[in-house]
Motif scaffolding. Structure first.
Motif, PDB file in Angstrom:
ATOM      1  N   SER A 104      19.945  -0.013 -19.561  1.00  0.00           N
ATOM      2  CA  SER A 104      20.446   0.308 -20.901  1.00  0.00           C
ATOM      3  C   SER A 104      21.969   0.435 -20.911  1.00  0.00           C
ATOM      4  CB  SER A 104      19.806   1.601 -21.404  1.00  0.00           C
ATOM      5  OG  SER A 104      20.128   2.703 -20.570  1.00  0.00           O
ATOM      6  N   LEU A 152      24.657  -1.627 -23.128  1.00  0.00           N
ATOM      7  CA  LEU A 152      25.603  -0.925 -23.989  1.00  0.00           C
ATOM      8  C   LEU A 152      27.032  -1.371 -23.719  1.00  0.00           C
ATOM      9  CD1 LEU A 152      26.084   1.302 -26.087  1.00  0.00           C
ATOM     10  CD2 LEU A 152      26.191   2.947 -24.203  1.00  0.00           C
ATOM     11  N   ALA A 182      27.605  -4.688 -25.182  1.00  0.00           N
ATOM     12  CA  ALA A 182      27.764  -4.653 -26.633  1.00  0.00           C
ATOM     13  C   ALA A 182      29.144  -4.160 -27.037  1.00  0.00           C
ATOM     14  CB  ALA A 182      26.686  -3.762 -27.253  1.00  0.00           C
ATOM     15  N   GLN A 219      34.484   3.744 -30.393  1.00  0.00           N
ATOM     16  CA  GLN A 219      33.034   3.641 -30.496  1.00  0.00           C
ATOM     17  C   GLN A 219      32.343   4.635 -29.569  1.00  0.00           C
ATOM     18  OE1 GLN A 219      32.562  -0.514 -29.586  1.00  0.00           O
ATOM     19  NE2 GLN A 219      32.861  -1.185 -31.714  1.00  0.00           N
ATOM     20  N   ARG A 254      29.936   7.921 -30.548  1.00  0.00           N
ATOM     21  CA  ARG A 254      28.636   8.096 -29.898  1.00  0.00           C
ATOM     22  C   ARG A 254      28.494   9.510 -29.338  1.00  0.00           C
ATOM     23  NH1 ARG A 254      27.363   7.328 -24.425  1.00  0.00           N
ATOM     24  NH2 ARG A 254      25.176   6.787 -24.002  1.00  0.00           N
ATOM     25  N   MET A 295      17.540   2.390 -27.903  1.00  0.00           N
ATOM     26  CA  MET A 295      18.627   2.073 -28.837  1.00  0.00           C
ATOM     27  C   MET A 295      19.789   1.384 -28.123  1.00  0.00           C
ATOM     28  SD  MET A 295      17.674   3.001 -31.898  1.00  0.00           S
ATOM     29  CE  MET A 295      16.044   2.424 -31.389  1.00  0.00           C
ATOM     30  N   ASP A 296      20.125   1.868 -26.918  1.00  0.00           N
ATOM     31  CA  ASP A 296      21.204   1.238 -26.156  1.00  0.00           C
ATOM     32  C   ASP A 296      20.861  -0.206 -25.795  1.00  0.00           C
ATOM     33  OD1 ASP A 296      22.610   3.563 -26.291  1.00  0.00           O
ATOM     34  OD2 ASP A 296      22.127   4.245 -24.266  1.00  0.00           O
ATOM     35  N   SER A 348      21.249  -2.453 -28.856  1.00  0.00           N
ATOM     36  CA  SER A 348      22.574  -2.549 -29.479  1.00  0.00           C
ATOM     37  C   SER A 348      23.215  -3.938 -29.397  1.00  0.00           C
ATOM     38  CB  SER A 348      23.508  -1.494 -28.891  1.00  0.00           C
ATOM     39  OG  SER A 348      23.634  -1.647 -27.480  1.00  0.00           O
ATOM     40  N   PHE A 368      26.077  -2.058 -34.642  1.00  0.00           N
ATOM     41  CA  PHE A 368      26.207  -1.489 -33.297  1.00  0.00           C
ATOM     42  C   PHE A 368      26.484   0.020 -33.318  1.00  0.00           C
ATOM     43  CE2 PHE A 368      29.211  -0.131 -30.007  1.00  0.00           C
ATOM     44  CZ  PHE A 368      28.395  -0.253 -28.894  1.00  0.00           C
ATOM     45  N   ILE A 412      23.479   2.096 -34.356  1.00  0.00           N
ATOM     46  CA  ILE A 412      22.403   2.114 -33.364  1.00  0.00           C
ATOM     47  C   ILE A 412      22.748   3.021 -32.190  1.00  0.00           C
ATOM     48  CG2 ILE A 412      21.156   0.706 -31.683  1.00  0.00           C
ATOM     49  CD1 ILE A 412      21.281  -1.603 -33.650  1.00  0.00           C
ATOM     50  N   VAL A 413      23.981   2.918 -31.665  1.00  0.00           N
ATOM     51  CA  VAL A 413      24.332   3.744 -30.509  1.00  0.00           C
ATOM     52  C   VAL A 413      24.450   5.217 -30.902  1.00  0.00           C
ATOM     53  CG1 VAL A 413      25.470   1.867 -29.271  1.00  0.00           C
ATOM     54  CG2 VAL A 413      26.814   3.322 -30.806  1.00  0.00           C
ATOM     55  N   CYS A 414      24.869   5.504 -32.121  1.00  0.00           N
ATOM     56  CA  CYS A 414      24.924   6.891 -32.584  1.00  0.00           C
ATOM     57  C   CYS A 414      23.509   7.456 -32.729  1.00  0.00           C
ATOM     58  CB  CYS A 414      25.667   6.997 -33.913  1.00  0.00           C
ATOM     59  SG  CYS A 414      27.462   6.779 -33.764  1.00  0.00           S
TER      60      CYS A 414
END
Length: 445
Positions: free
Chosen positions: A97, A101, A104, A120, A124, A164-165, A168, A175, A178-180
């Motif tokens: 993951s 990440l 991404a 970003q 997160r 989620m990671d 992403s 992006f 999703i990461v949040c």
């Protein structure tokens, strides 16, 4: 007149090793007859192995107590085995993951900027911090009473965060969202896992060695982390550029992770009373006059959230759902308030609680000076009343009669079976009351 000191032809000095008086082993014998002679006992490998083992298994709090495994409860070893296996699968998946990440974010791409990636990553982490605070605010008081369930929920949320990671890179436009979302999910894991682990550590500690158990668990997790990271890096390298292989490995390890977590919590035989365990032992006592052991109850209680179980299996053990602890007086209607006032002056003169029954739901109003034992007594009294609601009887009189005759016997049998009866593990009670009973009036504040 001179006195000569006694002389000995041979003096023997023995060296023993071990942190417990029952786990000592002789490592050397030193003899002076007439020259000094040292004889080593056992192989050097055995001595080194014992020293290594001491870094990973909890010992007693002092050398006069029993060492491992007598220093912990019988369910410690099977729980730790499954817990380390699930941790190992987590660290392996974390490499997959994290790789997704970083890809991404733009690591390795010329168009990516440092400030963009930093911003970003900051969003997160900020989301995770705020999520942890909110989760503690809303659910912090429930973690002790349902340690098994929240242990499973915590790991499920961690799985969702890693998912989620991994997703992403597939949705560049979404992006940050999703990461949040993944960070928010993992923040629940950190709070719930840490809190429930503290409760389990206290359960495992038989000889006031909770700190040692926590420290040794840290050593065990460190080894599992290193092995998981090594295997994860190898797996990430092998599967690079093969999306199907990455997803297959991730989903397979996730299924094993949840299975290992389920087996881990199923190994636990907690001796503290929470609403569900209290309901199970009470119902069995009402039928047979005997009390179930913690090991038996652990096989019967739910470890999954209540909404995941079928309605048929839920109805068997849902009596605790009919009890509301810490009811708010001002939320009662006129008839219920009259019932409370009457009960305060007749049925509960000596008690530090009042009970109100409505449509099969029993509400417990606790006195502002009530203790943990009063809370436990009020809960069992409410269970007795809930058991009588369908029998068209005077629930106050009948339940009080049962409490007078059977409650002390029930509590003694609970202690004899290994249960801790000092308190009830329940969510925090926010509302209490005060009542003053006089010859002419009864008043509730």
């Amino acid at each position: 007149m001179e006195t000569s000191s006694p002389s000995y032809s041979e003096i023997i000095l023995e060296e023993w090793n071990g942190s417990s008086s029952t786990k000592l082993s002789k490592t050397a014998t030193i003899t002076a007859s007439p020259s000094l002679f040292i004889q080593r006992s056992g192989g050097r490998f055995n001595h080194v192995w014992r020293r290594v083992l001491q870094a990973f298994v909890p010992e007693a709090s002092n050398s006069f107590s029993l060492g491992f495994p007598s220093s912990v409860t019988p369910d410690y070893v099977p729980f730790q085995v499954w817990d380390l296996l699930q941790g190992l699968s987590t660290y392996i998946r974390m490499m997959l993951s994290t790789q997704a990440l970083l890809s991404a974010i733009g690591v390795g791409e010329k168009s990516a900027t440092v400030i963009g990636a930093t911003f970003q990553w900051f969003l997160r982490d900020l989301t995770g911090m705020l999520g942890g605070i909110l989760f503690t605010f809303y659910q912090g008081s429930n973690l002790d009473s349902n340690a098994k369930m929240w242990r499973l929920v915590a790991d499920l949320m961690n799985d969702l965060g890693m998912l989620m990671d991994l997703l992403s890179p597939l949705f560049p436009s979404a992006f940050v969202f999703i990461v949040c979302l993944g960070s928010l999910s993992r923040s629940f894991t950190g709070v719930a896992s840490g809190a429930t682990r503290a409760a389990l550590t206290q359960h495992f500690a038989l000889q006031n060695n909770a700190a040692d158990i926590s420290a040794k668990e840290g050593s065990q997790e460190t080894v599992a982390t290193m092995i998981g990271m090594a295997l994860g890096m190898l797996l990430a390298r092998v599967t690079t550029g093969h999306a199907l292989s990455i997803w297959f490995c991730f989903l397979s390890l996730t299924m094993f992770h949840m299975y290992a977590n389920y087996r881990a919590v199923r190994c636990l035989a907690l001796t503290t009373l929470n609403p569900e365990r209290s309901s199970i032992v009470f119902q069995y006592f009402m039928k047979t006059g005997q009390v179930l052991s913690p090991e038996t109850v652990s096989k019967m209680e739910h470890v999954l959230p209540i909404w995941t179980t079928s309605s048929s299996s839920r109805s068997v053990k849902s009596m605790h759902m009919q009890v509301r602890l810490g009811a708010r007086v001002s939320s009662l209607n006129h008839l219920e308030l009259m019932d409370v006032l009457h009960s305060a002056g007749s049925h509960y003169k000596k008690a530090k609680y009042l009970l109100v029954e409505k449509k099969g739901i029993v509400s417990s109003i606790l006195h502002k000076d009530s203790t943990s034992k009063d809370v436990l007594q009020s809960f069992f009294h409410a269970l007795v009343m809930a058991n009588l609601t369908d029998k068209n009887k005077s629930v106050h009189l009948e339940s009080q009669s049962w409490m007078d005759k059977q409650y002390e016997v029930f509590i003694r049998k609970l202690r004899f079976s290994g249960w801790k009866t000092e308190r009830l593990l329940s969510p925090s009670i926010m509302w209490k009351a005060n009542w003053i009973c006089g010859p002419l009036d009864a008043k509730i504040d």
